[in-house]
Write an enzyme that holds these catalytic residues in place. Structure first.
Site, short mmCIF file in Angstrom:
data_model
loop_
_atom_site.label_atom_id
_atom_site.label_comp_id
_atom_site.label_asym_id
_atom_site.label_seq_id
_atom_site.Cartn_x
_atom_site.Cartn_y
_atom_site.Cartn_z
N ASP A 76 -13.64 2.80 15.78
CA ASP A 76 -12.88 1.57 16.04
C ASP A 76 -12.65 1.29 17.52
O ASP A 76 -12.16 0.22 17.87
CB ASP A 76 -11.52 1.65 15.30
N HIS A 116 -9.54 11.55 14.92
CA HIS A 116 -10.19 11.39 13.61
C HIS A 116 -9.89 12.62 12.75
O HIS A 116 -9.79 13.73 13.26
CB HIS A 116 -11.72 11.26 13.78
C1 SDX Z 1 -11.11 5.28 10.63
O1 SDX Z 1 -11.56 9.12 7.57
C2 SDX Z 1 -12.50 8.34 8.01
O2 SDX Z 1 -13.68 8.65 7.94
C3 SDX Z 1 -12.01 7.03 8.62
C4 SDX Z 1 -13.07 6.18 9.32
C5 SDX Z 1 -14.09 5.63 8.34
O3 SDX Z 1 -15.22 5.33 8.78
O4 SDX Z 1 -13.72 5.38 7.16
O5 SDX Z 1 -13.73 6.94 10.29
C6 SDX Z 1 -12.43 4.96 9.98
O6 SDX Z 1 -10.10 5.14 10.00
C7 SDX Z 1 -11.10 5.83 12.03
C8 SDX Z 1 -9.64 6.17 12.52
C9 SDX Z 1 -8.98 4.89 13.01
N1 SDX Z 1 -7.57 5.12 13.32
C10 SDX Z 1 -7.12 5.16 14.59
O7 SDX Z 1 -7.83 5.06 15.59
C11 SDX Z 1 -5.61 5.30 14.71
C12 SDX Z 1 -5.26 6.34 15.79
N2 SDX Z 1 -5.65 7.65 15.31
C13 SDX Z 1 -4.65 8.45 14.65
O8 SDX Z 1 -3.63 7.80 14.02
C14 SDX Z 1 -5.18 9.73 13.99
O9 SDX Z 1 -6.03 10.31 14.90
C15 SDX Z 1 -5.89 9.61 12.65
C16 SDX Z 1 -5.06 8.88 11.65
C17 SDX Z 1 -7.21 8.92 12.80
C18 SDX Z 1 -6.13 11.02 12.15
O10 SDX Z 1 -4.90 11.59 11.89
P1 SDX Z 1 -4.76 13.12 11.34
O11 SDX Z 1 -6.09 13.67 11.02
O12 SDX Z 1 -3.72 13.10 10.25
O13 SDX Z 1 -4.27 13.91 12.59
P2 SDX Z 1 -2.75 14.05 13.02
O14 SDX Z 1 -2.06 12.73 12.91
O15 SDX Z 1 -2.17 15.22 12.31
O16 SDX Z 1 -2.91 14.37 14.60
C19 SDX Z 1 -3.06 15.70 15.08
C20 SDX Z 1 -2.36 15.70 16.45
C21 SDX Z 1 -0.90 15.24 16.37
O17 SDX Z 1 -0.21 15.82 17.47
P3 SDX Z 1 0.59 17.24 17.23
O18 SDX Z 1 1.48 17.06 16.01
O19 SDX Z 1 -0.50 18.28 17.04
O20 SDX Z 1 1.37 17.45 18.51
O21 SDX Z 1 -3.00 14.75 17.32
C22 SDX Z 1 -2.08 13.73 17.67
C23 SDX Z 1 -0.99 13.76 16.64
O22 SDX Z 1 0.22 13.22 17.17
N3 SDX Z 1 -2.83 12.45 17.62
C24 SDX Z 1 -2.70 11.46 18.50
C25 SDX Z 1 -3.64 10.49 18.09
N4 SDX Z 1 -4.28 10.91 16.99
C26 SDX Z 1 -3.78 12.12 16.69
N5 SDX Z 1 -1.90 11.30 19.58
C27 SDX Z 1 -2.02 10.12 20.26
N6 SDX Z 1 -2.91 9.15 19.94
C28 SDX Z 1 -3.73 9.30 18.87
N7 SDX Z 1 -4.60 8.33 18.54
#
Ligand code: SDX
Length: 433
Positions: free
Chosen positions: A369, A312
Site C-alpha cells: 500500500d 506486514h
Molecule cells: C495489507 O495480510 C496481508 O497479506 C495483507 C495485504 C494483502 O495483500 O492482503 O498484504 C494487504 O493489508 C498490507 C498492510 C497494510 N496496512 C498498513 O500499512 C497499516 C500499517 N501497518 C500496521 O498497522 C501493521 O504493520 C500491520 C497491521 C500491517 C501488521 O500488524 P501485526 O502483524 O499485528 O504487527 P503488530 O501490530 O503486532 O506490530 C509489531 C510491532 C509493534 O510494536 P511493539 O509492540 O513490538 O513495540 O511493530 C509496530 C507495532 O507497534 N508496528 C508499527 C507499524 N506496524 C507495526 N509501528 C509504527 N508504524 C507501523 N506501520
C-alpha cells in the site's frame, strides 16, 4: 520426524507434523482437544494455519510471492490481469481458446439489472465507495438468485458448471459496479463498455470515458492498471480472504462472501491503508515536509499514529509487490509527465525509516500500500476509490479461495475460545438487584 510430542498432566501425546510444498511445517492439531482436552489460543491467528491451499505461496522472510507457482515478478511483467485471474481460479495459465471463452462468457454477463442503479442512487454522495461496493455486491444476489445445489460428493462435477457461471458473473459485474461507483461520484453517466476490447482496457474505458468525447485509450494507464490489479490479485490467508473463506464455509453464496471480503478489506490496517498512506504523505507535505516529526509520532506508543503502508504480518523483508510498484510509480509519473512531490516524500520517508532502529529491529518495510496510491493518484483516481481498486484486483483471489474451500468441502469455520467472564450466578428481579 513427522510428529511432535506434548507432555500434559504426566501424559505424552503425539500430534502429526504437516509439511507443505516449500517445506513449511505445521502441527496438525485436529485431534488436540479429543486427545488432551486442550485447545490453542492465538489472537489474530499469528501462528495458526486455517487450511491447506494450492493457490498462493508467500515466504515472508525472503520476500517471495508466487501465484500457483509463478513468481509475482514474471506475472506482473508478462501477463494480463484476466490471465492471472484464470490462473488463480482454475490453477493453470489459460490456453488462447480458454481465455477467449472466458472473455466471451464475461461479456455475455456484462449487464446489470437497471434496478440496481436505484440502490446506487439511494446512497448519499458522501458515502464511502467501499460501503457502496459491498452493498451493491450483496445486492447482486437479489438479481442473480442461485439455484440450490446439493453439496453431495458429486458437488465437484455436478455443479462445476454452476460454479463457473457464478464466477463469470462476478468477474463481469464487479468492474461495472466499480466504474458506476466512480462515475456517480463525478455525476457521469453509467455505462457498460465491451470486455472483448480487453478486460483491463474495458475497465479503464468504463471508468474514464467522458460524455460527448471520443475515448482515446492511454496505454500507460492500461499497463499501470493491469500491473496494479495483478499485484493485488491474491495474498493467501490475509484478513479479507480469510473472511471470504469463513463466510463461504457456511454455504453462503459467492456474492455474499465477496461482499463480506470487501468490508474486511476496507479497514485501514488492511486495504484501507492505501488511502491512509496518501493522506499521511499529504499531511507531511502540508506540514513543511517535516518527516522527522511523523517518524517520532510513529514510534510513540501513546500516539495512535502509525506509519501507514509500513509493516506486514508475514513479510519481515521487503514486500516484493512494493518493490515493483515503486519502480512503476516512477515510470508512470514520467510517462504521464507528472511531477508529484508526494513520491519524493514517500521515498525520503522510506529511507528515513529503513535507517531507524525502531523499524529495522521490528522488520517493518514498505508494503503493497505504500506506493500504490501514488499511481492511482496519477491515473486521476480519487483517494476514496483507492481501496475499491484494491478490491477490484483482489476479486480473483477471493473467488479462487472460495472455490477451493467449497470443492475441498472444508468444514464450517467455528473457532473456540477461552472464557474469562463471570462464574454461574442466579437471576435477580430488578427490585432485588
Ligand atoms: C495489507 O495480510 C496481508 O497479506 C495483507 C495485504 C494483502 O495483500 O492482503 O498484504 C494487504 O493489508 C498490507 C498492510 C497494510 N496496512 C498498513 O500499512 C497499516 C500499517 N501497518 C500496521 O498497522 C501493521 O504493520 C500491520 C497491521 C500491517 C501488521 O500488524 P501485526 O502483524 O499485528 O504487527 P503488530 O501490530 O503486532 O506490530 C509489531 C510491532 C509493534 O510494536 P511493539 O509492540 O513490538 O513495540 O511493530 C509496530 C507495532 O507497534 N508496528 C508499527 C507499524 N506496524 C507495526 N509501528 C509504527 N508504524 C507501523 N506501520
Amino acid at each position: 520426524m513427522n510428529k511432535i510430542e506434548i507432555k500434559h498432566n504426566n501424559e505424552v501425546f503425539d500430534l502429526p507434523i504437516v509439511k507443505g510444498t516449500e517445506n513449511e511445517t505445521g502441527i496438525n492439531i485436529q485431534q488436540l482437544r479429543s486427545k488432551t482436552n486442550l485447545i490453542t489460543l492465538d489472537p489474530g491467528f499469528k501462528n495458526t494455519g486455517s487450511c491447506k491451499s494450492s493457490i498462493t505461496f508467500l515466504d515472508g522472510e525472503n520476500g517471495i510471492l508466487r501465484y500457483r507457482g509463478y513468481s509475482i515478478e514474471s506475472l506482473a511483467k508478462n501477463a494480463s490481469f484476466l490471465e492471472v485471474a484464470y490462473l488463480l481460479i482454475f490453477g493453470d495459465l489459460p490456453l488462447k481458446n480458454e481465455l477467449d471463452k472466458l472473455t466471451n462468457d464475461i461479456q455475455d454477463n456484462a449487464i446489470i439489472d437497471e434496478d440496481l442503479k436505484k440502490i446506487l442512487d439511494s446512497f448519499p454522495r458522501s458515502a464511502h465507495p467501499m460501503g457502496i461496493l459491498s452493498s451493491l455486491t450483496s445486492a447482486l444476489i437479489a438479481f442473480n438468485p442461485e439455484k440450490k445445489i446439493s453439496l453431495s460428493n458429486s458437488y465437484k462435477n455436478k455443479s462445476e458448471i454452476f460454479l463457473y457461471n457464478t464466477i463469470v458473473k462476478l468477474l463481469a459485474k464487479i468492474p461495472i459496479l466499480v466504474s458506476w461507483v466512480h462515475r456517480r461520484r463525478k455525476g457521469l453517466s453509467l455505462d457498460y463498455g465491451d470486455f472483448r476490447n480487453g478486460y483491463v482496457e474495458n475497465i479503464t474505458r468504463m471508468m474514464f470515458q467522458l460524455p460527448n468525447q471520443t475515448y482515446v485509450q492511454n496505454n500507460v494507464v492500461v499497463n499501470a492498471m493491469n500491473k496494479l490489479l495483478i499485484l493485488h490479485a491474491d495474498h493467501e490467508q490475509n484478513c479479507s480472504t480469510s473472511t471470504v473463506r469463513i463466510v463461504g464455509s457456511s454455504e453462503a453464496s459467492l456474492f455474499a462472501s465477496v461482499s463480506a471480503g470487501i468490508s474486511a478489506l476496507w479497514g485501514r490496517l488492511h486495504g484501507g491503508a492505501n488511502q491512509a498512506v496518501i493522506e499521511m504523505l499529504e499531511a507531511i507535505k502540508n506540514d513543511n515536509g517535516d518527516i522527522k516529526k511523523y517518524m517520532i509520532k510513529a514510534k510513540d506508543k501513546s500516539d495512535p499514529f502509525r506509519l501507514m503502508g509500513f509493516g506486514h504480518r508475514v513479510y519481515k523483508n521487503f514486500d516484493p509487490r512494493a518493490k515493483i510498484i515503486k519502480i512503476a510509480a516512477h515510470e508512470v509519473l514520467k510517462d504521464l509527465g507528472i511531477n508529484d512531490p508526494i513520491l519524493e516524500i514517500a521515498k525520503s520517508l522510506e529511507k528515513e525509516a529503513l535507517d531507524d532502529e525502531y523499524f529495522t529491529s521490528r522488520k517493518l518495510y514498505p508494503n503493497v500500500d505504500f506506493y500504490s496510491g501514488i499511481i492511482y493518484k496519477a491515473l486521476n483516481i480519487p483517494k476514496e476509490m483507492f481501496t475499491v481498486m484494491f478490491a477490484l484486483g483482489r476479486v480473483p483471489g477471493w473467488i479462487a479461495h472460495w472455490r477451493e474451500m467449497r470443492l475441498n468441502n472444508d468444514p464450517i469455520g467455528r473457532p473456540r475460545q477461552i472464557y474469562i467472564g463471570e462464574e454461574f450466578r442466579e437471576y435477580k428481579k430488578i427490585s432485588e438487584r
